[in-house]
Design a protein around this motif. Structure first.
Motif, PDB file in Angstrom:
ATOM      1  N   VAL A  71      46.739  40.980  45.148  1.00  0.00           N
ATOM      2  CA  VAL A  71      46.091  42.292  45.165  1.00  0.00           C
ATOM      3  C   VAL A  71      45.014  42.378  44.079  1.00  0.00           C
ATOM      4  N   ILE A  72      45.284  41.803  42.918  1.00  0.00           N
ATOM      5  CA  ILE A  72      44.306  41.812  41.832  1.00  0.00           C
ATOM      6  C   ILE A  72      43.031  41.081  42.249  1.00  0.00           C
ATOM      7  N   GLN A  73      43.184  39.937  42.896  1.00  0.00           N
ATOM      8  CA  GLN A  73      42.004  39.190  43.365  1.00  0.00           C
ATOM      9  C   GLN A  73      41.244  39.974  44.422  1.00  0.00           C
ATOM     10  N   SER A 116      40.113  52.757  33.342  1.00  0.00           N
ATOM     11  CA  SER A 116      41.386  52.771  32.615  1.00  0.00           C
ATOM     12  C   SER A 116      42.195  51.540  32.985  1.00  0.00           C
ATOM     13  N   ASP A 117      42.819  50.920  31.997  1.00  0.00           N
ATOM     14  CA  ASP A 117      43.725  49.807  32.259  1.00  0.00           C
ATOM     15  C   ASP A 117      44.992  50.335  32.921  1.00  0.00           C
ATOM     16  N   ARG A 118      45.780  49.413  33.504  1.00  0.00           N
ATOM     17  CA  ARG A 118      46.983  49.820  34.207  1.00  0.00           C
ATOM     18  C   ARG A 118      48.201  49.071  33.691  1.00  0.00           C
ATOM     19  N   LYS A 119      49.284  49.810  33.515  1.00  0.00           N
ATOM     20  CA  LYS A 119      50.578  49.204  33.210  1.00  0.00           C
ATOM     21  C   LYS A 119      51.289  48.922  34.526  1.00  0.00           C
ATOM     22  N   ALA A 120      51.788  47.690  34.694  1.00  0.00           N
ATOM     23  CA  ALA A 120      52.512  47.349  35.921  1.00  0.00           C
ATOM     24  C   ALA A 120      53.254  46.035  35.731  1.00  0.00           C
ATOM     25  N   GLN A 177      44.226  44.518  32.410  1.00  0.00           N
ATOM     26  CA  GLN A 177      43.050  44.930  31.651  1.00  0.00           C
ATOM     27  C   GLN A 177      41.832  45.059  32.572  1.00  0.00           C
ATOM     28  N   LYS A 178      41.778  46.161  33.263  1.00  0.00           N
ATOM     29  CA  LYS A 178      40.692  46.393  34.223  1.00  0.00           C
ATOM     30  C   LYS A 178      39.329  46.435  33.541  1.00  0.00           C
ATOM     31  N   HIS A 179      39.280  46.908  32.295  1.00  0.00           N
ATOM     32  CA  HIS A 179      37.980  46.957  31.606  1.00  0.00           C
ATOM     33  C   HIS A 179      37.459  45.545  31.335  1.00  0.00           C
ATOM     34  N   LYS A 189      33.977  43.931  32.846  1.00  0.00           N
ATOM     35  CA  LYS A 189      33.021  43.265  31.955  1.00  0.00           C
ATOM     36  C   LYS A 189      32.664  41.880  32.508  1.00  0.00           C
ATOM     37  N   GLU A 190      33.667  41.128  32.923  1.00  0.00           N
ATOM     38  CA  GLU A 190      33.418  39.783  33.438  1.00  0.00           C
ATOM     39  C   GLU A 190      32.622  39.827  34.743  1.00  0.00           C
ATOM     40  N   ILE A 191      32.960  40.768  35.616  1.00  0.00           N
ATOM     41  CA  ILE A 191      32.242  40.913  36.885  1.00  0.00           C
ATOM     42  C   ILE A 191      30.779  41.252  36.637  1.00  0.00           C
ATOM     43  N   MET A 192      30.546  42.227  35.757  1.00  0.00           N
ATOM     44  CA  MET A 192      29.179  42.661  35.490  1.00  0.00           C
ATOM     45  C   MET A 192      28.360  41.558  34.831  1.00  0.00           C
ATOM     46  N   GLU A 193      28.970  40.811  33.947  1.00  0.00           N
ATOM     47  CA  GLU A 193      28.242  39.707  33.313  1.00  0.00           C
ATOM     48  C   GLU A 193      27.899  38.631  34.333  1.00  0.00           C
TER      49      GLU A 193
END
Length: 217
Positions: free
Chosen positions: A42-44, A69-73, A79-81, A85-89
């Motif tokens: 799901v993360i991918q 916002s990051d998510r606890k699970a 760490q969604k932020h 950051k990695e996607i935008m870079e």
């Protein structure tokens, strides 16, 4: 074309070749795209969802601000932020500023009481932003049924810094219409996309109320 909302996926909105100067938005969380069980698969899928949509953004002023916002699970922190950051870079954007919005001081087992505010650029500028690193603004849900909105007070500060009056602000995940309302109050124009019909109608209603109120100010 400006001062308009589209009830569609923002990928479709981008095919209309619209001109806008600045982007400010808060991408949907897992549950907003129908994912509640946060697995590696799901993360991918979520990262691909973000990449496909953030990759279409081309603001004239070269600035994009993202609330996330990051998510606890599953006993860990997603760490969604960092993902954004990695996607935008990878998409050719540079992280210009990272700020924090403190939404509540109450302890929640499942959600954090703060949100990251990341601003990216692809045009170098020495212009000082004059924005605080930490914003304290107690979260208030847009309605009893919609609680994914962000702070209009904070959004207005960013719009005021990164645009001039008359310029167009685009929100590809406009939700309940906060970005549009903030733009109207600052004499900016807006464009927004919202795929959920009910939320789209809520945004339209909120914008109409704001325009009617402004007639008397």
């Amino acid at each position: 074309m400006a001062n308009i909302l589209f009830n569609e996926d923002c990928i479709l909105t981008q095919t209309k070749n619209l001109d806008y100067h600045y982007v400010i938005t808060s991408p949907p969380d897992f549950d907003e795209i129908g994912e509640n069980d946060i697995t590696d698969e799901v993360i991918q899928k979520y990262k691909l969802f973000l990449t496909q949509r953030l990759g279409t953004l081309k603001p004239i002023n070269g600035r994009i601000t993202i609330f996330v916002s990051d998510r606890k699970a599953n006993g860990t922190v997603n760490q969604k932020h960092v993902w954004i950051k990695e996607i935008m870079e990878d998409l050719g954007w540079n992280l210009q500023t990272q700020k924090i919005w403190v939404k509540t001081e109450e302890i929640d087992q499942f959600r954090f009481g703060y949100t990251f505010i990341l601003t990216f650029n692809n045009k170098f500028s020495r212009k000082a932003t004059n924005l605080a690193d930490v914003f304290n603004d107690k979260f208030k849900a847009a309605t009893k049924d919609y609680s994914y909105n962000f702070s209009k007070n904070i959004v207005k500060q960013f719009i005021n810094v990164y645009t001039n009056e008359g310029e167009v602000v685009y929100d590809p995940f406009i939700g309940s219409g906060t970005t549009a309302v903030a733009s109207i109050e600052l004499n900016r124009k807006y464009i927004g996309a919202e795929i959920n019909k009910h939320t789209y109608n809520l945004a339209q209603q909120t914008i109409l109320q704001t325009k009617q109120l402004n007639k008397f100010i």
